[in-house]
Design a protein around this motif. Structure first.
Motif, PDB file in Angstrom:
ATOM      1  N   ALA A   1       0.840  -1.199   0.000  1.00 31.16           N
ATOM      2  CA  ALA A   1       0.000   0.000   0.000  1.00 31.16           C
ATOM      3  C   ALA A   1       0.873   1.247   0.000  1.00 31.16           C
ATOM      4  O   ALA A   1       1.867   1.321   0.726  1.00 31.16           O
ATOM      5  N   VAL A   2       0.480   2.200  -0.825  1.00 35.49           N
ATOM      6  CA  VAL A   2       1.120   3.510  -0.846  1.00 35.49           C
ATOM      7  C   VAL A   2       0.019   4.546  -0.692  1.00 35.49           C
ATOM      8  O   VAL A   2      -0.919   4.591  -1.488  1.00 35.49           O
ATOM      9  N   VAL A   3       0.126   5.353   0.349  1.00 33.13           N
ATOM     10  CA  VAL A   3      -0.849   6.416   0.588  1.00 33.13           C
ATOM     11  C   VAL A   3      -0.125   7.746   0.466  1.00 33.13           C
ATOM     12  O   VAL A   3       0.964   7.921   1.024  1.00 33.13           O
ATOM     13  N   THR A   4      -0.753   8.668  -0.279  1.00 33.00           N
ATOM     14  CA  THR A   4      -0.174   9.995  -0.437  1.00 33.00           C
ATOM     15  C   THR A   4      -1.165  11.058   0.002  1.00 33.00           C
ATOM     16  O   THR A   4      -2.379  10.858  -0.041  1.00 33.00           O
ATOM     17  N   PHE A   5      -0.619  12.174   0.438  1.00 36.28           N
ATOM     18  CA  PHE A   5      -1.408  13.376   0.691  1.00 36.28           C
ATOM     19  C   PHE A   5      -0.676  14.513  -0.001  1.00 36.28           C
ATOM     20  O   PHE A   5       0.538  14.665   0.163  1.00 36.28           O
ATOM     21  N   THR A   6      -1.409  15.301  -0.759  1.00 38.44           N
ATOM     22  CA  THR A   6      -0.848  16.481  -1.410  1.00 38.44           C
ATOM     23  C   THR A   6      -1.637  17.699  -0.961  1.00 38.44           C
ATOM     24  O   THR A   6      -2.862  17.745  -1.115  1.00 38.44           O
ATOM     25  N   GLY A   7      -0.950  18.678  -0.399  1.00 39.01           N
ATOM     26  CA  GLY A   7      -1.580  19.934   0.003  1.00 39.01           C
ATOM     27  C   GLY A   7      -1.381  20.977  -1.079  1.00 39.01           C
ATOM     28  O   GLY A   7      -0.295  21.074  -1.663  1.00 39.01           O
ATOM     29  N   LEU A   8      -2.436  21.744  -1.335  1.00 38.31           N
ATOM     30  CA  LEU A   8      -2.427  22.774  -2.376  1.00 38.31           C
ATOM     31  C   LEU A   8      -2.739  24.139  -1.773  1.00 38.31           C
ATOM     32  O   LEU A   8      -3.420  24.235  -0.749  1.00 38.31           O
ATOM     33  N   VAL A   9      -2.288  25.196  -2.444  1.00 40.85           N
ATOM     34  CA  VAL A   9      -2.641  26.555  -2.043  1.00 40.85           C
ATOM     35  C   VAL A   9      -4.096  26.804  -2.442  1.00 40.85           C
ATOM     36  O   VAL A   9      -4.464  26.611  -3.600  1.00 40.85           O
ATOM     37  N   ARG A  10      -4.922  27.192  -1.468  1.00 39.41           N
ATOM     38  CA  ARG A  10      -6.320  27.549  -1.739  1.00 39.41           C
ATOM     39  C   ARG A  10      -6.410  29.014  -2.142  1.00 39.41           C
ATOM     40  O   ARG A  10      -5.577  29.825  -1.742  1.00 39.41           O
ATOM     41  N   ASP A  11      -7.482  29.336  -2.845  1.00 35.53           N
ATOM     42  CA  ASP A  11      -7.673  30.735  -3.234  1.00 35.53           C
ATOM     43  C   ASP A  11      -8.507  31.512  -2.217  1.00 35.53           C
ATOM     44  O   ASP A  11      -8.861  32.662  -2.450  1.00 35.53           O
ATOM     45  N   MET A  12      -8.800  30.883  -1.081  1.00 36.97           N
ATOM     46  CA  MET A  12      -9.529  31.573  -0.007  1.00 36.97           C
ATOM     47  C   MET A  12      -8.796  31.333   1.302  1.00 36.97           C
ATOM     48  O   MET A  12      -8.486  30.195   1.643  1.00 36.97           O
ATOM     49  N   GLY A  13      -8.531  32.392   2.023  1.00 35.16           N
ATOM     50  CA  GLY A  13      -7.881  32.275   3.318  1.00 35.16           C
ATOM     51  C   GLY A  13      -8.550  33.201   4.310  1.00 35.16           C
ATOM     52  O   GLY A  13      -8.627  34.402   4.079  1.00 35.16           O
TER      53      GLY A  13
ATOM     54  N   GLN B   1       1.126  23.182  -5.636  1.00 34.59           N
ATOM     55  CA  GLN B   1       1.367  22.163  -4.614  1.00 34.59           C
ATOM     56  C   GLN B   1       2.287  22.741  -3.543  1.00 34.59           C
ATOM     57  O   GLN B   1       3.270  23.405  -3.866  1.00 34.59           O
ATOM     58  N   ILE B   2       1.944  22.452  -2.276  1.00 34.89           N
ATOM     59  CA  ILE B   2       2.779  22.906  -1.158  1.00 34.89           C
ATOM     60  C   ILE B   2       3.529  21.745  -0.529  1.00 34.89           C
ATOM     61  O   ILE B   2       4.715  21.832  -0.251  1.00 34.89           O
ATOM     62  N   VAL B   3       2.806  20.650  -0.253  1.00 38.01           N
ATOM     63  CA  VAL B   3       3.377  19.570   0.547  1.00 38.01           C
ATOM     64  C   VAL B   3       2.951  18.222  -0.010  1.00 38.01           C
ATOM     65  O   VAL B   3       1.841  18.074  -0.529  1.00 38.01           O
ATOM     66  N   LEU B   4       3.854  17.252   0.108  1.00 39.86           N
ATOM     67  CA  LEU B   4       3.580  15.870  -0.263  1.00 39.86           C
ATOM     68  C   LEU B   4       4.039  14.975   0.879  1.00 39.86           C
ATOM     69  O   LEU B   4       5.167  15.106   1.360  1.00 39.86           O
ATOM     70  N   VAL B   5       3.162  14.081   1.302  1.00 42.68           N
ATOM     71  CA  VAL B   5       3.485  13.071   2.303  1.00 42.68           C
ATOM     72  C   VAL B   5       3.185  11.723   1.675  1.00 42.68           C
ATOM     73  O   VAL B   5       2.106  11.524   1.108  1.00 42.68           O
ATOM     74  N   ILE B   6       4.143  10.797   1.767  1.00 39.90           N
ATOM     75  CA  ILE B   6       3.955   9.442   1.253  1.00 39.90           C
ATOM     76  C   ILE B   6       4.297   8.448   2.365  1.00 39.90           C
ATOM     77  O   ILE B   6       5.332   8.581   3.023  1.00 39.90           O
ATOM     78  N   ALA B   7       3.400   7.482   2.546  1.00 45.17           N
ATOM     79  CA  ALA B   7       3.656   6.386   3.481  1.00 45.17           C
ATOM     80  C   ALA B   7       3.435   5.076   2.736  1.00 45.17           C
ATOM     81  O   ALA B   7       2.390   4.891   2.115  1.00 45.17           O
ATOM     82  N   ALA B   8       4.420   4.190   2.775  1.00 47.57           N
ATOM     83  CA  ALA B   8       4.332   2.891   2.103  1.00 47.57           C
ATOM     84  C   ALA B   8       4.503   1.790   3.141  1.00 47.57           C
ATOM     85  O   ALA B   8       5.414   1.832   3.972  1.00 47.57           O
ATOM     86  N   SER B   9       3.605   0.815   3.067  1.00 43.17           N
ATOM     87  CA  SER B   9       3.561  -0.249   4.061  1.00 43.17           C
ATOM     88  C   SER B   9       3.102  -1.547   3.406  1.00 43.17           C
ATOM     89  O   SER B   9       2.536  -1.515   2.316  1.00 43.17           O
TER      90      SER B   9
END
Length: 151
Positions: free
Chosen positions: A28-40, A91-99
């Motif tokens: 299993a490979v799980v990823t999370f990608t964070g993006l810049v939103r146009d509302m803050g 894209q701001i951040v990428l997290v990957i976990a493989a198990s």
């Protein structure tokens, strides 16, 4: 285990490929990608500037990865976090976990992201029609991170 703090963008497919190349022990490979939103904070955001403390930031990300590896049976992890000038949709951040199994990969990815939001030394400044402002920490992020402290 590896971390990168960089100005340039990242390619999710390439990052996964590098992490899993010639590996047959990963189920299993799980990823999370964070993006810049146009509302803050209820205001349109035209730009975001991320600052960090070099050396200290990489060390904090490595500690987050180490904690995840101590809690779950992970075969590989990767954190990429950008800094500098960004715009909505970037894209701001990428997290990957493989198990070997999906449960550990999902939980570890969520854990790493929750800790990134609260423990990584990054500072965000958003530009809105009213001008630029620093983004305050959110109570919801602290609450999400705190749940990992419970047995």
């Amino acid at each position: 285990m590896s971390v990168s703090v960089q100005i340039g963008d990242f390619d999710i497919g390439q990052e996964i490929g590098t992490l899993t190349a010639v590996r047959t022990d990963i189920g299993a490979v799980v990823t999370f990608t964070g993006l810049v939103r146009d509302m803050g904070g209820g205001q349109p955001v035209s730009a975001m500037e991320l600052e960090h403390w070099p050396g200290m930031t990489e060390q904090a990300l490595e500690q987050i990865e180490t904690q995840a590896r101590q809690r779950w049976s992970l075969k590989a992890t990767r954190i990429v976090h950008r800094y500098g000038a960004l715009k909505p949709g970037d894209q701001i951040v990428l997290v990957i976990a493989a198990s070997p199994h999906r449960g550990a990969a999902f939980e570890a990815a969520e854990f790493m992201m929750d800790f990134l939001k609260t423990r990584a030394p990054f500072w965000k400044k958003e530009t809105t029609p009213q001008g630029a402002r620093w983004v305050d920490a959110r109570d919801a992020d602290d609450t999400a991170q705190a749940r990992w402290d419970q047995p």
